[in-house]
Write an enzyme that holds these catalytic residues in place. Structure first.
Site: not given
Ligand code: PGA
Length: 281
Positions: A115, A187
């Protein structure tokens, strides 16, 4: 019942796998709060999730895993419970760490690896992640590998190269027959905790790059690897992304998934976008 999301699908098959949608709760929710969340999900989610078109997952903090595993089973819904990290060693002098066998012993199904917060705040590298991927898969866990470029990479036009490196290095140590337990969550770092999700034009080339990196590494005859999007997903952004990106397999949620209503709002919007919302009686 066999779980359709668990069956390997060969790349290129026309078979449609269930959408995969879930939440990383980060540093939120005590064990009791996690169990209550799952109980509420069981109460409110049955109608939406009955048809088997969605597979859910929840990644709570380590301390909530022992409460989450039985609570997820009790819902009767397809919910994988995942950890947010794992150590790259099986045991040894690594104070404060948790190993893959320890997670498996708790009944954990999957682990989130790489992550953006782990990479940027805790110094995880593609190379350290490669070790974690190996031990997690060898231990029997599924892996959700998070990848994504920073704003700076994007500005310099090297977003796709960054993601290609992340995929190829993190998956460099595993055999192709373990790939059916790997999922990738794209992401973009600039879209995490932001005001809005990335748009389809940002996500499309990265999905193509991930596919190409996987082909390069494992060959085209390989299990299909689900690719999810994460980063400021909201109920409003789901339909556009799914409508415009037929290869998108689901969503990794942050803030919106901290409540059951938020998670189910996303599930409903996703099913509607895919034309899979069961008519209400
Ligand atoms: P968020 O987080 O939807 O609050 O931007 C996504 C993540 O960190 O996986």
């Amino acid at each position: 019942m066999t779980d359709p999301a668990s069956q390997p699908i060969q790349r290129g098959s026309s078979e449609r796998r269930p959408l995969i949608i879930g939440t990383n709760t980060k540093l939120h929710h005590t064990p009791t709060e996690t169990a209550n969340y799952l109980r509420e999900l069981g109460e409110k989610g049955q109608d939406l999730l009955d048809a088997g078109a969605v597979r859910l997952f929840l990644c709570p903090p380590y301390t909530s895993l022992p409460a989450a595993v039985p609570a997820a089973r009790e819902t009767g819904l397809p919910v994988w419970i995942g950890a947010q990290n794992v150590d790259g060693h099986l045991n040894g002098a690594f104070t404060g760490e948790i190993s893959a066998p320890m997670l498996v012993a708790l009944g954990t199904d999957l682990v989130l690896l790489g992550h953006a917060e782990r990479r940027n705040l805790f110094g995880e590298t593609n190379e350290s992640l490669a070790k974690k991927v190996v031990v997690a898969l060898a231990g029997g866990l599924r892996v959700m590998l998070c990848v994504g470029e920073k704003a700076d990479d994007r500005e310099h036009g090297v977003g796709v190269e960054t993601v290609r490196r992340q995929v190829k290095i993190a998956l460099s140590g595993i055999p192709v027959d373990q790939l059916d337990r790997v999922m990738i969550a794209y992401e973009p770092v600039w879209a995490i905790g932001a005001a809005a999700a990335a748009g389809p034009d940002d996500v499309r080339p990265i999905i193509a790059e991930i596919t190409s990196a996987l082909d390069d590494r494992f060959g085209e005859v390989r299990p299909d690897v689900p690719v999810l999007y994460g980063g400021s997903v909201s109920v409003g952004s789901v339909a556009t992304l799914l409508n415009e990106l037929p290869d998108l397999d689901g969503f990794l949620l942050g803030r919106v998934g901290l409540t059951v209503d938020g998670l189910l709002g996303v599930v409903e919007a996703a099913l509607e976008a895919r034309g899979q919302l069961a008519p209400t009686a």
